[in-house]
Design a protein around this motif. Structure first.
Motif, mmCIF file in Angstrom:
data_model
loop_
_atom_site.group_PDB
_atom_site.id
_atom_site.type_symbol
_atom_site.label_atom_id
_atom_site.label_comp_id
_atom_site.label_asym_id
_atom_site.label_seq_id
_atom_site.Cartn_x
_atom_site.Cartn_y
_atom_site.Cartn_z
ATOM 1 N N ILE A 147 -20.919 0.423 -59.001
ATOM 2 C CA ILE A 147 -20.870 -0.395 -60.201
ATOM 3 C C ILE A 147 -21.822 -1.571 -59.995
ATOM 4 N N GLY A 148 -22.867 -1.653 -60.799
ATOM 5 C CA GLY A 148 -23.901 -2.663 -60.605
ATOM 6 C C GLY A 148 -23.503 -4.036 -61.124
ATOM 7 N N GLU A 149 -24.441 -4.962 -61.034
ATOM 8 C CA GLU A 149 -24.180 -6.356 -61.407
ATOM 9 C C GLU A 149 -23.794 -6.479 -62.879
ATOM 10 N N THR A 150 -22.770 -7.287 -63.110
ATOM 11 C CA THR A 150 -22.271 -7.646 -64.450
ATOM 12 C C THR A 150 -21.943 -6.432 -65.325
ATOM 13 N N CYS A 151 -21.612 -5.319 -64.716
ATOM 14 C CA CYS A 151 -21.137 -4.181 -65.493
ATOM 15 C C CYS A 151 -19.703 -4.436 -65.954
ATOM 16 N N GLU A 205 -21.726 -7.915 -57.933
ATOM 17 C CA GLU A 205 -21.460 -9.257 -58.427
ATOM 18 C C GLU A 205 -21.300 -9.293 -59.949
ATOM 19 N N GLY A 206 -20.293 -10.025 -60.381
ATOM 20 C CA GLY A 206 -20.110 -10.263 -61.802
ATOM 21 C C GLY A 206 -19.508 -9.116 -62.589
ATOM 22 N N SER A 207 -19.145 -8.029 -61.939
ATOM 23 C CA SER A 207 -18.594 -6.888 -62.667
ATOM 24 C C SER A 207 -17.120 -7.103 -62.974
ATOM 25 N N SER A 208 -16.634 -6.417 -64.006
ATOM 26 C CA SER A 208 -15.215 -6.448 -64.342
ATOM 27 C C SER A 208 -14.747 -5.030 -64.618
ATOM 28 N N SER A 237 -20.727 8.737 -59.850
ATOM 29 C CA SER A 237 -21.677 8.188 -60.816
ATOM 30 C C SER A 237 -22.146 6.803 -60.392
ATOM 31 N N VAL A 238 -23.286 6.404 -60.933
ATOM 32 C CA VAL A 238 -23.815 5.063 -60.669
ATOM 33 C C VAL A 238 -24.083 4.362 -61.997
ATOM 34 N N PHE A 239 -23.697 3.083 -62.061
ATOM 35 C CA PHE A 239 -23.865 2.276 -63.270
ATOM 36 C C PHE A 239 -24.606 1.002 -62.866
ATOM 37 N N PHE A 240 -25.798 0.814 -63.397
ATOM 38 C CA PHE A 240 -26.576 -0.339 -62.976
ATOM 39 C C PHE A 240 -26.470 -1.479 -63.984
ATOM 40 N N ALA A 241 -27.163 -2.565 -63.725
ATOM 41 C CA ALA A 241 -26.903 -3.883 -64.296
ATOM 42 C C ALA A 241 -26.612 -3.864 -65.796
#
Length: 257
Positions: free
Chosen positions: A222-226, A207-210, A237-241
């Protein structure tokens, strides 16, 4: 009326339409295969700021597709196959397809940094690893639909290919090059935006990612608002909030808070 509008069906008896709001005059040059369900076409759709077109289907091939109410679907270069499309969606100038390895982290929509850390740090604990994998497998089995889905108020324009991708409500995809085997967890209060030249494969966007400007990601969470931008490349890879990644690359990286 549909035949007079240059529409054709493999079997007209397999097409179901909304009893009250279906208007065949808003469908032109559409080819139908398999089981088709069509909703109402009663409203206008804003295709760009201040420019509205009436909902309907033009220049498209559909196979085993359900279309919700007041959607505008047009200029589909290839075909739409095995999709359930929600209400008030805009899909134009795009190919939407559906084609029928274990790692340290198994991605699923509810993945958190804490859960991912458990998978990574305790990978040698076989009992814990098996328990975690069992929980994730059960969650994935519950969440996986029988066909790919597009939610309500989705906008997809000028995109080359979307294959086997689940798209939640209020998502906007504009000019993407390729989305394949992805889940996009957009919502009314935190929409996801995917922009020009983006290639995403086997990934989850929260949610909220672009994701914009020719980003390429494969096997990523891709985590929230990333915000992933400007030609960034990532794999496994993992990218969190609230992570912000641009002008670089990541491989097998654990990023964010």
């Amino acid at each position: 009326i549909l035949e007079n509008n240059n529409c054709w069906a493999e079997d007209w008896s397999k097409i179901e339409v909304d009893e009250d709001g279906f208007q065949p005059k808003f469908l032109h040059r559409v080819i139908f295969y398999g089981d088709i369900r069509l909703g109402a076409f009663e409203k206008n759709v804003e295709v760009s700021k201040g420019f509205f077109k009436h909902s309907g289907i033009n220049d498209a091939t559909l196979r085993n597709v359900t279309v919700g109410n007041n959607c505008l679907i047009e200029k589909i270069g290839n075909y739409i196959h095995n999709y359930t499309i929600g209400d008030d969606c805009l899909i134009a100038n795009v190919s939407v397809l559906n084609e029928a390895g274990d790692g340290n982290i198994i991605m699923f929509p509810e993945l958190s940094s804490q859960f991912a850390a458990l998978m990574v740090k305790h990978f040698k604990d076989k009992d814990l690893k098996n328990a975690l994998r069992r929980l994730v497998s059960e969650e994935i089995a519950c969440l996986t639909p029988s066909v790919s889905t597009i939610g309500n108020n989705v906008k997809i324009v000028n995109s080359k290919e979307i294959t086997n991708t689940i798209i939640h409500n209020d998502c906007e995809i504009s000019g993407a090059s390729r989305l394949c085997d992805c889940t996009i967890l957009s919502s009314e209060h935190a929409n996801v935006y995917i922009g020009t030249g983006v290639i995403c494969e086997n990934s989850i966007m929260s949610e909220g990612s672009s994701i914009i400007n020719s980003v390429k990601i494969q096997d990523c969470f891709i985590g929230e608002t990333c915000h992933i931008a400007n030609g960034f490349t990532a794999s496994q890879s993992v990218f969190f909030a609230n992570s912000y990644m641009a002008n670089g690359e990541a491989c097998a990286a654990f990023c964010g808070p």
